[in-house]
Every structure is written in structure tokens, then in C-alpha cells.
Design an enzyme around this catalytic site. Structure first.
Site, mmCIF file in Angstrom:
data_model
loop_
_atom_site.group_PDB
_atom_site.id
_atom_site.type_symbol
_atom_site.label_atom_id
_atom_site.label_comp_id
_atom_site.label_asym_id
_atom_site.label_seq_id
_atom_site.Cartn_x
_atom_site.Cartn_y
_atom_site.Cartn_z
ATOM 1 N N PHE A 44 71.881 116.536 70.894
ATOM 2 C CA PHE A 44 72.159 116.300 69.482
ATOM 3 C C PHE A 44 72.768 117.516 68.794
ATOM 4 O O PHE A 44 72.926 117.522 67.596
ATOM 5 C CB PHE A 44 70.867 115.903 68.762
ATOM 6 C CG PHE A 44 70.328 114.586 69.223
ATOM 7 C CD1 PHE A 44 70.756 113.409 68.654
ATOM 8 C CD2 PHE A 44 69.405 114.541 70.261
ATOM 9 C CE1 PHE A 44 70.264 112.199 69.089
ATOM 10 C CE2 PHE A 44 68.914 113.326 70.696
ATOM 11 C CZ PHE A 44 69.344 112.152 70.112
ATOM 12 N N ASP A 48 57.488 112.808 64.169
ATOM 13 C CA ASP A 48 57.665 113.519 65.446
ATOM 14 C C ASP A 48 56.848 114.801 65.467
ATOM 15 O O ASP A 48 57.375 115.899 65.694
ATOM 16 C CB ASP A 48 59.145 113.825 65.680
ATOM 17 C CG ASP A 48 59.435 114.072 67.172
ATOM 18 O OD1 ASP A 48 58.592 113.697 68.010
ATOM 19 O OD2 ASP A 48 60.487 114.643 67.491
#
Length: 587
Positions: free
Chosen positions: A361, A475
Site C-alpha cells: 500500500f 485494526d
């Protein structure tokens, strides 16, 4: 001839009257500090134009400024009772942050039995106490705090408040920074970190046993209604003689704290400050712009034209190199947007030497901003799709307004040629998982681990309950907890976070997160809630305590660590996702 005992009583009475007279006459006034006689320590200093500057551009430090002589505060009101004299003080202060919406810590006017406050800590302790001394009755400290950080451990009401502190940082009474309008009971809010000068009045009535605190802009007369009022007898708290002064401290985000003028009096009203004589703040100093005279000599004109023509190609190339996207709707986010040129210089052109981590990413680089010299971490991520960009940037800016000492501050963003750059505060000790897995060189002690756990729990409570919206992180894990210079845990990576209003139901979305931290109801219903965050926190707690991963995963080829600064959310980032890549690991 008087009996000996009568003479002794008479002499003691005369001494007592003399001391009382001295206190009645005591009146300290500083309209600026150009020739002030104050005792400074830590990073406190006087500026050339007469400002008292309590903090400078140094992280995790404290600054104190005290009147050098002890002041007698107590007298015998009867043969056995001891009382505290009435006293009054007023001062003008200003807090100037490096970023308009981010602040360090505040200022405290303090009465202390000793100068310098030995053993005190910076950051949230404001240079007053530490984790052992806070709240002890043996401190004999009274303070009025102007606090710009919400510290849940001290039960702060918000990140912009005034409080009266007795022997600790749990304020006896506090209120949002504001003042009452003249001839009414309406009040107006003030922002302590606005960079504008404000005036404080603190008065203690020794007869009524009452302390009042009043706040107002510097150009407003003292309001008739105080902001805070507390009935309290200070005689058990204060010692016979005390020192008066100021304390402040810095944390991870640098902020300048100034006192422009100060007046203090015993048994009377403090002398009014002469506002027109106070020194000027750096941010409001008038810069004299030199006027260039254009001399119409042909030689000079030809030289100027030649320079412009020869530089045109270079300028055009440079503009293209640092070109970035800027649309009309982004104007409201101006303070949160960084120039690509500044980020390019800070990271030395995003060279490999500055690389902190990389993954599917994007990459994360370490940098130093050229003007402020603040250390940052810059995450470069691709964002080719324009769909949802406006909502995504709005969410980034909203997350950037989160302020908690256990959060990794998201300072802002930059957009350029289909690329999004997110700017974070740099954490020198990187991510927590480096200290609990893979035979680390430095192993965290249990007290350090427990401190990290408490910090993340405090941060999670702030996200779920205390902020203006509910923030579900989605997360929580050891690799997304970064450690600052003092090994305090900072929750980072808000790339997967979702916001929704209190009292509303979160929307169903894609399942994102990390295998081993996902709550069963999340995988079934696809809804991320506060409860799913708490489930992940439980897995994180066991992870830190046991030093074992929830699931023993083997990373696939091409997957690298991103240094704890996270990834893009699945909903905005396209087909790939954190969940997909991590669940795909072999068991």
C-alpha cells in the site's frame, strides 16, 4: 517594669504585626520582563523584547519561573488558629502552537514550597508532579492550570480548560476556557491555543476561604462573574512561606508558552497591568518589508531580463516537479495540507536512506520539516480512483483533529498526481512488535508493557466515548502501536478507521482487519463496532503479556513491514485490502 513574660508576648506581637505589614505592602508588578528579577530553570528564558518564554523548541522538557524570594502566607488569627492571608494576582499569557489545531501542553500558575519543583516531569505532568508524587498531601502545592490537552488519567473535561489543582492534577474544579459577557450571564468560548494574548485574575479571600479565577481576552475588562469559584481553606495546604511563579512543559508537539506581564499582591488587589506597555508576541511582530527602487538604467534592465529568461526553463521544470492537486473544496482544509515541496525537502527527495518501511500500500519515509525542524513520517500511497476522494480527505482531516497523548498525531496530508501523502509525527522507537517478537535486542519490562497497555486502553476509551464522534479503529494490534522516546504507547494507523455519530448505528462494510484480532460477529455481519475494537484490544493485551502472536503467520513474498504507520482502507483503496493480504498468509 513589665514582667518578663509580658515583654516576650509584646515582642512577638510586634514581630507579627511587622510581618503582616510586610505582606500588606508586598506588590509585585512586571509590565514586561526586560529587567525582571525572577528565578528561571529548565528551558525558561527571557526574550530580547521582554517576554517570559517558558518553553522553546525542545521536546519533553519543562520550564519554571518563580519570584526569587519566599513570601509569608500564614499568620496566627488567634492563640491557636492559623489562617492564610488574602492574595491576588493577574497575568497576561499566550500559547502559540506550531500547527493551528495541534498543541503541546499548558501553563500553570503555582504556589509551591520550593522553586524548581524537583522530581517533576514534562509532558502531561506540566512540570509540577510525577506519577509518584501526584495527589500527595505532602506536596503543599496549589495551582491554576490552563490546560490544552485532554488527559483522561486526570479526569480532564476537555482539551481546552481552566482548573484549580490542589496537590495534584485532578482538578478540584474546572471549566471550559471562556468568559462571561459584561452585564449578562452569557459566556463566550476562548481557545487557549489561538496564539492571542489573554488575561487571568486569581483571587483568594482569606476571610471567606474562597478562591476565584477569571479569564478574558486581553482587550476586555475583567468580567464581574468569575469562571471558577471554589470554597476552600488553604491553611492546611500551604506552608508558612511559599514561592509563587509559573510552570509549563513540552511533549511531542512543540508549543511556545509566553507570559507578557504579571502582578501579585498580598492582602489587596493586584495592580492593574498596563496593556500598552506589554511586549509584542513574535507572531504579531510587524515585519518591515524593504522597498526596492527600480532604477531605469538600460544596463540594469537588460541584466534583469537576462536573469529572468535564463531562469524560466528552470522555474517551469521545478513547478512541474512539485506540482500538486488542489481543488476548491479543499480550501477549508488549508491548515491540514502540506506542500509537496516541503515534504520532498524533508525526506531528501524520498531517498532509500530515509525509508522506514514498505508494503503493497505504499512506502513510509522519515523526514525533518525544513522550517520547523520537526521530525515526521510520510506515507506515500497510490490513489488513482477519484471516487470518494472528497469524503476520504474529510475523514483524514477529522482524524487529524483527534488529540490524545496516546495517539500518533496525524498532522496532515498532500495530494499530487494520483498520489496521497499522509504526514504523521515521527516515533523514534518505532512499533511495539519489534520489542516483543523475533528475539529483540531490547526487551520491555513488565512495567513498561503495562504502561503501554494502559495508554492504548485510555486512547481507545477516548475514541469510543470522549470525542465528538465515535471512532472505530478496526485494526488494533502490536504492529500498529508505536513507541515514543519515553516508550509510551501511541496508537497509530487510522487508515481503516471509521467514524459515525453517537447514538447512530454503524453501517455494514467490507470485513477489514487482521486475522486473529477479528471478532466473530464482525466476520458474520460485516459491522465494525466499539465491541469489535474491544475484542481486538483483548487479543492485543494477550499479545503484549505473552509475547505470542494471536495466529502464527508466515508472510508471503513481497510483503514488508510499513513501520506501524498503516495502510489505506479497503473501501477507499480499491480491490486490495489489509484483510485480504493478511488473511492470505499461510498458517
Amino acid at each position: 517594669m513589665l514582667p518578663k513574660i509580658s515583654v516576650t508576648v509584646f515582642l512577638l506581637a510586634v514581630v507579627g504585626l511587622a510581618v503582616a505589614g510586610n505582606n500588606q505592602a508586598l506588590n509585585i508588578t512586571f509590565n514586561g520582563f526586560r529587567s525582571a528579577n525572577l528565578s528561571l530553570d529548565g528551558i525558561a528564558e527571557f526574550t530580547a523584547n521582554g517576554l517570559l518564554k517558558l518553553t522553546n523548541a525542545t521536546r519533553q522538557e519543562k520550564g519554571h519561573a518563580f519570584y526569587p524570594n519566599p513570601i509569608k502566607f500564614k499568620y496566627k488569627s488567634s492563640s491557636s488558629d492559623v489562617s492564610v492571608y488574602s492574595f491576588s494576582t493577574t497575568f497576561v499569557f499566550a500559547i502559540i502552537p506550531q500547527y493551528p489545531t495541534l498543541s503541546g501542553h499548558g501553563i500553570v500558575f503555582v504556589l509551591s514550597p520550593q522553586r524548581g519543583l524537583p522530581g517533576s516531569l514534562p509532558s502531561q505532568w506540566l512540570g509540577l508532579f510525577n506519577n509518584t508524587s501526584n495527589g500527595n498531601s505532602s506536596n503543599h502545592v496549589v495551582g491554576v492550570e490552563l490546560d490544552t490537552i485532554l488527559s483522561s488519567e486526570f479526569a480532564d473535561i476537555n482539551d481546552n480548560h481552566v482548573g484549580i489543582d490542589i496537590n495534584g492534577l485532578h482538578s478540584a474544579v474546572s471549566a471550559p476556557a471562556s468568559y462571561f459577557v459584561a452585564n449578562s450571564t452569557d459566556y463566550r468560548n476562548l481557545t487557549l491555543i489561538s496564539g492571542k494574548p489573554m488575561q487571568v485574575w486569581i483571587e483568594y479571600d482569606g476571610n471567606e476561604k474562597q478562591m476565584n479565577v477569571t479569564l478574558a481576552p486581553v482587550d476586555i475588562n475583567k468580567p464581574k462573574i468569575p469562571l471558577l469559584s471554589l470554597l476552600i481553606d488553604l491553611s492546611p495546604i500551604l506552608k508558612d512561606t511559599m514561592y509563587v511563579g509559573f510552570s509549563s512543559s513540552t511533549g511531542s508537539v512543540l508549543t511556545s508558552h509566553y507570559v507578557l506581564g504579571w502582578s501579585f499582591a498580598m492582602n489587596g488587589s493586584a495592580q492593574n497591568l498596563n496593556i500598552s506597555q506589554l511586549p509584542t508576541l513574535p507572531s504579531t511582530l510587524t515585519k518591515k518589508t524593504p522597498k526596492f527602487l527600480i532604477i531605469g538604467l538600460p544596463v540594469i534592465m537588460v541584466a534583469i531580463v537576462s536573469v529572468i529568461v535564463s531562469s524560466l526553463y528552470y522555474v517551469v521544470r521545478r513547478k512541474r516537479k512539485f506540482a500538486e492537486e488542489l481543488e476548491d473544496w479543499e480550501s477549508e482544509y488549508g491548515p491540514h495540507r502540506f506542500r509537496y515541496k516541503d515534504l520532498h525537502i524533508a525526506t531528501r527527495g524520498f531517498t532509500d536512506e530515509q525509508l522506514l518501511g514498505a508494503g503493497g500500500f505504499g512506502r513510509v519515509y522519515r523526514g525533518i520539516l525544513p522550517t520547523s525542524k520537526i521530525e515526521i513520517a510520510v506515507k506515500r500511497v497510490s490513489h488513482e480512483s477519484r471516487q470518494g476522494m472528497r469524503e476520504f480527505v474529510a475523514e483524514i482531516v477529522s482524524i487529524g483533529r483527534l488529540r490524545h497523548r496516546n495517539l500518533v498525531p496525524l498532522l496532515g496530508y498532500c495530494r499530487r498526481k494520483g498520489e496521497l501523502l499522509l504526514v504523521y509525527d515521527y516515533m523514534p522507537n518505532r512499533s511495539l512488535d519489534k520489542f516483543i517478537y523475533d528475539e529483540p535486542k531490547c526487551t520491555l519490562s513488565w512495567s513498561q508493557r503495562f504502561q503501554v497497555i494502559k495508554g492504548v486502553a485510555s486512547c481507545l476509551f477516548y475514541l469510543h466515548e470522549e470525542w465528538e464522534q465515535i471512532v472505530v479503529h478496526r485494526d488494533i494490534k502490536a504492529s500498529n502501536v508505536l513507541l515514543d522516546a519515553e516508550f509510551n504507547g501511541r496508537l497509530g494507523d487510522f487508515g481503516l478507521a471509521r467514524l459515525y455519530d453517537h447514538g447512530t448505528d454503524p453501517q455494514t462494510t467490507h470485513i477489514v482487519g487482521t486475522l486473529g484480532y477479528l471478532a466473530p460477529e464482525h466476520t458474520r455481519a460485516g459491522k465494525a463496532t466499539r465491541s469489535t475494537d474491544v475484542f481486538a484490544f483483548g487479543a492485543f493485551l494477550l499479545e503484549v503479556v505473552c509475547g505470542r502472536r494471536p495466529v502464527d503467520l508466515k508472510a508471503p513474498t513481497g510483503r514488508y513491514d510499513t513501520g506501524g504507520y498503516g495502510v489505506l482502507p479497503l473501501d477507499q483503496g480499491g480491490a486490495n485490502s489489509s484483510c485480504g493480504s493478511e488473511i492470505g498468509w499461510e498458517l
